[in-house]
Design an enzyme around this catalytic site. Structure first.
Site, short mmCIF file in Angstrom:
data_model
loop_
_atom_site.label_atom_id
_atom_site.label_comp_id
_atom_site.label_asym_id
_atom_site.label_seq_id
_atom_site.Cartn_x
_atom_site.Cartn_y
_atom_site.Cartn_z
N LYS A 1 4.51 7.36 -61.47
CA LYS A 1 5.26 7.52 -62.78
C LYS A 1 6.18 7.07 -62.38
CE LYS A 1 4.73 9.64 -67.02
NZ LYS A 1 3.73 9.59 -67.58
P1 NAD Z 1 7.72 10.13 -77.86
O1 NAD Z 1 8.81 10.54 -77.09
O2 NAD Z 1 6.93 9.56 -78.77
O3 NAD Z 1 7.48 12.21 -78.17
C1 NAD Z 1 8.21 13.72 -77.56
C2 NAD Z 1 8.21 14.04 -78.87
O4 NAD Z 1 8.61 16.01 -78.53
C3 NAD Z 1 9.77 14.08 -79.78
O5 NAD Z 1 9.09 14.61 -81.08
C4 NAD Z 1 11.14 15.14 -79.13
O6 NAD Z 1 11.26 15.15 -80.73
C5 NAD Z 1 9.80 16.02 -78.93
N1 NAD Z 1 10.28 17.44 -78.19
C6 NAD Z 1 11.17 16.83 -76.80
N2 NAD Z 1 11.59 18.45 -77.46
C7 NAD Z 1 10.59 18.73 -77.41
C8 NAD Z 1 11.15 20.41 -77.33
N3 NAD Z 1 11.62 20.80 -76.90
N4 NAD Z 1 10.18 21.32 -78.49
C9 NAD Z 1 9.23 20.21 -79.26
N5 NAD Z 1 8.88 19.26 -79.92
C10 NAD Z 1 10.11 18.49 -78.41
O7 NAD Z 1 6.95 10.58 -76.26
P2 NAD Z 1 4.87 10.56 -76.43
O8 NAD Z 1 4.99 10.07 -75.42
O9 NAD Z 1 4.67 11.64 -77.71
O10 NAD Z 1 4.44 12.11 -75.00
C11 NAD Z 1 5.10 12.92 -75.80
C12 NAD Z 1 4.04 13.82 -74.14
O11 NAD Z 1 2.97 13.32 -74.23
C13 NAD Z 1 4.66 13.97 -73.01
O12 NAD Z 1 4.47 14.61 -72.19
C14 NAD Z 1 3.60 13.19 -71.98
O13 NAD Z 1 3.65 12.24 -70.46
C15 NAD Z 1 2.63 13.13 -72.63
N6 NAD Z 1 2.13 11.99 -72.78
C16 NAD Z 1 2.49 10.57 -73.31
C17 NAD Z 1 0.70 9.80 -74.01
C18 NAD Z 1 1.31 8.36 -74.33
O14 NAD Z 1 1.01 7.62 -74.64
N7 NAD Z 1 2.06 8.02 -75.22
C19 NAD Z 1 0.10 9.65 -72.47
C20 NAD Z 1 -0.24 10.52 -72.09
C21 NAD Z 1 0.37 11.93 -71.91
#
Ligand code: NAD
Length: 432
Positions: free
Chosen positions: A118
């Protein structure tokens, strides 16, 4: 030292929780059930390589700003390190180590032939112009270029990065090596070797797990209600897929706050709103819903399904006893602390753990990497066939393990994954 400089802690409410310590506690519970020896544990528990870099970037006004970046390779016994790069102001080494650790065991849970890694940069990407962001992304990749490669370490998007940033990473690597190398990055735009289905893959994988979980719990998605925390890649598509199944989405949230409608939120209307707006801010004026006074209260609503899809350490001993959902599908990495897990177990909440539930992203990344290496591209139907098969069979393997060892789904997923990593590690032996 100010609170912001306490970089080894991730804050939740007032109490700091180390994401990496939390991850290690999850590991320990499974290692104990497997009776691993101290030597076996020592080889696979801690990260293999940690790199920290300073990244000077020329800003649009001519000044130079220096950012800090990390890449952690946790384990490479089963294949190249694999894991996203996060651009966020709260990035810290503790968090990157935890996320790299979860990648090792996530890939092993679904039997995808990758290790775990990561990366992250401490930056608020919304404060940078597009040009500044591109220079920062390219400098990060150039600075760490020797670590990366299709058979060494393959990054992908995470919070704050997207397919455009992946294009810059891929181009930096390809220019440096003098050859087009799409397999060094996944999550690319389709035009540059991205895979069909990758954008929604994490949420789609979560849905395949949810289909299996509701069967196990005798729930009917059409009669269920759900709350979704976070409305980015994972949260928004999870909400949309649940909505499409007839589930009533009673609350959603993003960094601007939480929004509620007990009669159900019109998710397509929210997507429509986001075409012209970056966040949910002001959406309540257009879509029928009200802004909640406390965004954390979303987690405690009386719903059937809860999808935390924002950041880690959201459900802790402070709020775990107030969680009413029957099923929690962890879209985010590490949203529930180990202590909170114990409370949820006691209350009979069924948790689909992150290393299984959100593995659809990395599984589709694997399919993207395979297509890049073949130079032949599959249809979305073909991708969904593989994704559905891999996610559903992984879910059921973890469910069986949880019954066999009489442990919760998280420990069961770690048992499945740790066995695979230990076996690969021992079969390779020690290079010396
Ligand atoms: P992203 O940046 O697209 O979205 C994150 C979202 O969370 C945004 O809407 C943001 O406004 C919101 N957010 C941030 N702080 C917040 C809070 N305190 N309360 C409520 N909402 C809040 O990110 P993503 O890719 O959707 O990733 C989200 C999670 O999923 C992370 O933990 C990431 O590691 C995990 N993840 C993502 C993927 C992927 O393919 N994108 C895969 C596995 C895991």
């Amino acid at each position: 030292m100010t609170t912001e400089q306490k970089i080894n802690d991730v804050k939740f409410h007032d109490s700091p929780v180390s994401a990496f310590e939390n991850a290690l506690k999850q590991f320990d519970a499974a290692a104990k059930a497997l009776n691993l020896t101290p030597n076996q544990i020592a080889v696979i528990k801690e990260p293999r390589r940690i790199t920290e870099v300073q990244l000077p970037v020329r800003m649009d006004d001519g000044s130079v700003q220096v950012f800090k970046g990390y890449r952690v390779q946790h384990n490479i016994a089963r294949g190249p390190a694999k894991g996203g790069v996060r651009f966020h102001q709260d990035v810290n080494l503790d968090e990157v180590k935890a996320l790299a650790f979860w990648m090792t065991y996530k890939c092993a849970t679904t039997n995808v032939p990758f290790g775990g890694g990561k990366g992250g940069i401490i930056v608020d990407p919304t404060k940078l112009s597009k040009g500044e962001l591109e220079r920062l992304a390219r400098r990060y990749f150039a600075e760490l270029i020797d670590l990366f490669g299709p058979d060494k370490d393959v990054p992908a998007p995470d919070v704050g990065t997207n397919p455009e940033v992946m294009s810059w990473f891929m181009d930096t690597y390809s220019m440096h090596h003098g050859e087009f190398t799409p397999a060094v990055i996944t999550g690319k735009p389709i035009e540059l070797g991205g895979s069909a289905g990758r954008t929604e893959a994490t949420a789609q994988g979560l849905m395949y797990c949810v289909y299996e979980a509701v069967k196990h719990l005798n729930l009917d998605l059409k009669k269920c209600s759900a709350a979704v925390q976070g409305f980015g890649n994972v949260g928004s598509y999870s909400a949309k897929l649940l909505y499409n199944e007839g589930t009533k989405i009673v609350a959603i949230s993003d960094v601007t706050g939480a929004y509620q409608n007990d009669k159900g939120i019109d998710i397509p209307a929210v997507f429509n709103y986001l075409k012209d707006h970056k966040t949910l801010n002001g959406a309540e004026k257009v879509v029928s819903m009200t802004k909640m006074s406390d965004p954390m209260a979303l987690l405690e609503l009386p719903v059937d399904i809860l999808v935390p899809a924002a950041l880690e350490n959201q459900i802790t001993p402070k709020n775990a006893a107030k969680i009413k959902a029957k099923l929690i599908a962890e879209g985010a990495n590490g949203p529930i602390t180990t202590e909170a897990d114990k409370v949820l177990d006691k209350n009979g909440t069924f948790v689909i753990p992150d290393i299984l539930c959100n593995a659809g992203g990395v599984t589709c990344s694997y399919l993207e990497w395979v297509q890049n290496r073949m130079g032949y591209y599959w249809t979305n139907e073909r991708i969904q066939e593989d994704l559905s098969r891999i996610m559903r069979s992984s879910f059921n393997a973890v469910l069986e393990t949880s019954k066999q060892y009489k442990v919760n789904m998280r420990i069961a997923a770690f048992i499945v994954a740790i066995q695979r990593v230990t076996k690969a590690s021992e079969m390779r032996g020690l290079y010396a």
